[in-house]
Write a protein that holds these residues in place. Sequence first.
Motif, mmCIF file in Angstrom:
data_model
loop_
_atom_site.group_PDB
_atom_site.id
_atom_site.type_symbol
_atom_site.label_atom_id
_atom_site.label_comp_id
_atom_site.label_asym_id
_atom_site.label_seq_id
_atom_site.Cartn_x
_atom_site.Cartn_y
_atom_site.Cartn_z
ATOM 1 N N HIS A 1 -3.126 -5.581 47.011
ATOM 2 C CA HIS A 1 -4.193 -5.742 47.932
ATOM 3 C C HIS A 1 -3.221 -4.407 49.030
ATOM 4 N N LEU A 2 -3.920 -4.420 49.816
ATOM 5 C CA LEU A 2 -3.762 -3.056 50.845
ATOM 6 C C LEU A 2 -3.828 -3.649 52.076
ATOM 7 N N VAL B 1 -0.378 -0.047 53.574
ATOM 8 C CA VAL B 1 0.926 -0.466 52.624
ATOM 9 C C VAL B 1 0.142 -0.832 51.344
ATOM 10 N N LEU B 2 0.557 -0.316 50.028
ATOM 11 C CA LEU B 2 -0.188 -0.641 49.105
ATOM 12 C C LEU B 2 0.206 -2.165 48.185
ATOM 13 N N PHE B 3 -0.005 -2.636 47.509
ATOM 14 C CA PHE B 3 0.573 -3.697 47.095
ATOM 15 C C PHE B 3 0.627 -3.608 45.479
ATOM 16 N N LYS C 1 8.464 -10.349 52.115
ATOM 17 C CA LYS C 1 8.463 -11.611 51.832
ATOM 18 C C LYS C 1 7.081 -11.660 50.723
ATOM 19 N N TYR C 2 5.503 -10.475 51.349
ATOM 20 C CA TYR C 2 4.021 -10.184 51.239
ATOM 21 C C TYR C 2 4.540 -9.930 49.871
ATOM 22 N N MET D 1 3.483 -12.167 46.123
ATOM 23 C CA MET D 1 2.418 -12.405 45.015
ATOM 24 C C MET D 1 3.304 -12.739 44.155
ATOM 25 N N LEU D 2 4.558 -12.525 44.166
ATOM 26 C CA LEU D 2 4.976 -12.480 42.474
ATOM 27 C C LEU D 2 5.459 -14.080 43.365
ATOM 28 N N ALA D 3 5.077 -15.068 43.825
ATOM 29 C CA ALA D 3 5.239 -16.590 43.423
ATOM 30 C C ALA D 3 4.095 -17.108 42.924
#
Length: 296
Positions: A79-80, A99-101, A65-66, A70-72
């Motif tokens: 982001h961590l 979690v690293l995004f 979901k997160y 970010m894609l949107a």
Amino acid sequence: MTISTSNNWNSAVYQLSKQGQAYVLVTLVGVSGSTPRNSGTKMVISKDDIYDTIGGGHLEHKTIKYAQKMLAVGKSGQHLEHFQLGSNLGQCCGGNASVLFECFAAVGVNIMLFGAGHVGKALMPILTQLPCHITWVDSRNEQFPNNIDTFQNVRQVVSEEPKREVANMPENSYYIVMTHNHQMDFDISQAILKRADFTYLGLIASDTKWRRFQQRYKHRDIDPTQVARMNCPIGLKAVSGKLPIEVAVSIAGEIINIYQAQKAHQLNENTSKSSKSPSTQQGVHWQEIKQLLTAQ
């Protein structure tokens, strides 16, 4: 959104990057206690697919979901995020996960090149070295070079009706029209003009061909303001010559000039917005990384 079992995260990164698609690379950079997967586990989320897993459950659900958020937004960034699997996510393992995004935005320049003739073959090796994704269209499969698979940012399309391929391109695309057939060139350019959402439309044509096309556009009620946006004759006037490589360099130079001007404009806009913002931080703050390292 579908879960892909045919690609692991590293092959997904390769394929999505090759296709110029946006994606988020997710990494478990720190775990403690009981967790579904170990630190270093990765997965990839794109707009339509999920590749690999960080263990499933509510953690993965929240992670997806997160990533979709970010894609949107459509911008690259990092982001961590810290998750407590027991109290926050209701997972029985009860550990903690950081979690690293890492979001990689879609390639900004999408080019559709119609025609695999002499100029097309000379132009393609130049375009493939630029930060763009290219769709190369021709009705003749035998015209494409045998080494097309070595071009990582090129997709080959063989179509009996190339004009139909225009509908598959995103907004603000770049179109280069130079097939072996004048009627085909007209049909393709007409389809692009009707969409009226192109950033660049270049047509290779003699003065006589261009005058005839302009008259035909009028008879088809094509918006004259869209016709005025076309680049015909195609290429930079400062680069003369009729050899395929000379024409190719001229076209490539014109495209580079346009997308660099757009990039500069976007940079100025972002700088202006940042100057009004109380914070200009990008990516993950060093204190978060320090805390993560000392917790291991």
